[in-house]
Design an enzyme around this catalytic site. Structure first.
Site, PDB file in Angstrom:
ATOM      1  N   ASP A  47       3.549  13.547 141.433  1.00 59.98           N
ATOM      2  CA  ASP A  47       4.150  14.732 142.065  1.00 59.98           C
ATOM      3  C   ASP A  47       5.424  14.383 142.837  1.00 59.98           C
ATOM      4  OD1 ASP A  47       1.759  15.971 141.187  1.00 59.98           O
ATOM      5  OD2 ASP A  47       0.769  15.474 143.067  1.00 59.98           O
ATOM      6  N   GLU A 263       1.966  25.962 138.799  1.00 59.35           N
ATOM      7  CA  GLU A 263       2.146  25.196 140.027  1.00 59.35           C
ATOM      8  C   GLU A 263       3.501  24.486 139.986  1.00 59.35           C
ATOM      9  OE1 GLU A 263      -1.100  22.412 140.068  1.00 59.35           O
ATOM     10  OE2 GLU A 263      -0.332  21.259 138.379  1.00 59.35           O
TER      11      GLU A 263
END
Length: 363
Positions: A47, A263
């Site tokens: 991420d 997301e």
């Protein structure tokens, strides 16, 4: 190939010794070659939120850890509990792994799972934005995701967390964008384990859906956008939907899993246009949509990144040294979905501003 059953024990030993986790595999399990190699191999990272501060590149990733939990749609296997920042002078230069920048034990309101963070700089202070579960309990015995903020005078930390989450925040994956006029916006949200579907009517339902709303013929759930106050710690206005439109100007439908938001919001600006980028989750694409202002709506344009090895796909995009760069992660070193490593590759643009799709695995 490395046998997955050896990985959990090996990870603990490697981390304790500060050694490389595993030899980098030359080819993926399906025989294709990896487009790029991990930035670091001494810890697991995912991420990646990359930023340029004082001419250097700083990457704020999740810090994956080995653990025995089985995989599920709530993401319990992603049990990360702290952050460590990566620093490099430029892409291709040696990468420094910082010390622990923030640990969940030092966040008064949080209970567990410090997922994808982001960072920003303003007036001599660095701000770390992070999602974590609070100490409430839902039907699964888990807390609600909120977004917190912590500050430091050093981009590597350590960061000191505010005692409470940002008022009005919910869900996960904060991404903070500073526009050319100095206004700052946060983009956030994620469905399934990110709980965005539990806020369909603006009120949290602790017993709500564990995945999406399963309304395939209705407009898809939108990621969120909100302008920040100058203090960088509070919202200046009510949260809005970051709506993604199809080519006909209609909202992308919930059943369109190749295009709908899941997301991993990320915003950047190029040629006067706002590029809203995001992950499709269960179909594993990184997509982009373009708008005329930071609130949108944004018109869908295509895939930036095809599926990586691994389940999740989460990214960031920066400009540095006259080139654009895409940071992402895959499971090359572990072949386990919850143990990932950050990579980077050059991002290119067509003359009309569209983005050629990148294949992270090539023949």
């Amino acid at each position: 190939m490395i046998r997955p059953q050896l990985l959990a024990a090996g990870a603990a030993l490697a981390l304790a010794a500060g050694a490389t986790l595993y030899a980098q595999e030359p080819t993926a399990p399906d025989g294709r070659h990896y487009l790029s190699q991990p930035l670091v191999t001494k810890i697991y990272t995912a991420d990646p939120s990359a930023h340029v501060f004082n001419g250097k590149i700083y990457v704020y990733p999740s810090h994956d850890i080995a653990q025995p939990l089985p995989s599920d749609d709530l993401g319990n296997q992603y049990a990360m509990r702290d952050y460590r920042v990566l620093r490099m002078d430029r892409v291709g230069a040696p990468v420094t792994i910082g010390p622990v920048a923030l640990d969940v034990k030092n966040v008064p309101w949080a209970s567990q799972q410090m997922w994808a963070p982001d960072a920003a700089y303003r007036n001599g202070t660095y701000y770390l934005y992070f999602p974590a579960r609070d100490k409430t309990k839902d039907k699964n015995g888990l807390g609600a995701f909120k977004i917190g903020v912590a500050t430091s005078k050093n981009p590597m930390g350590p960061f000191k967390a505010e005692p409470k989450p940002i008022a009005g925040s919910f869900s996960m994956d904060p991404a903070v964008y500073t526009d050319s006029d100095g206004k700052v916006y946060m983009y956030f949200g994620g469905i399934w384990g990110g709980q965005l579907q539990r806020y369909k009517n603006g009120v949290y339902d602790p017993n709500g859906s564990d995945t999406d709303l399963k309304q395939d013929d209705q407009p898809a759930l939108s990621g969120k956008v909100v302008r920040m106050n100058p203090d960088m710690k509070t919202f200046a206005e009510p949260v809005r939907d970051a709506v993604i439109l199809d080519e006909q100007g209609q909202p992308v439908k919930g059943g369109d899993h190749d295009r709908r938001f899941f997301e991993a919001s990320w915003m950047f600006k190029r040629g006067g246009k706002y590029y809203y980028t995001y992950s499709t989750g269960d179909t594993h694409f990184i997509n982009y949509a373009i708008g005329d202002n930071p609130y949108g709506p944004f018109t869908y344009k295509g895939h930036i990144l095809n599926p990586v090895q691994g389940w999740t796909s989460h990214h960031s995009i920066i400009e540095h040294d006259g080139k654009w760069w895409l940071f992402y992660a895959d499971t090359q070193l572990s072949n386990q979905n919850h143990l990932r490593n950050v990579k980077v590759t050059e991002l290119k643009f067509n003359p009309d501003g569209t983005i050629p799709t990148i294949d992270p695995l090539v023949r």
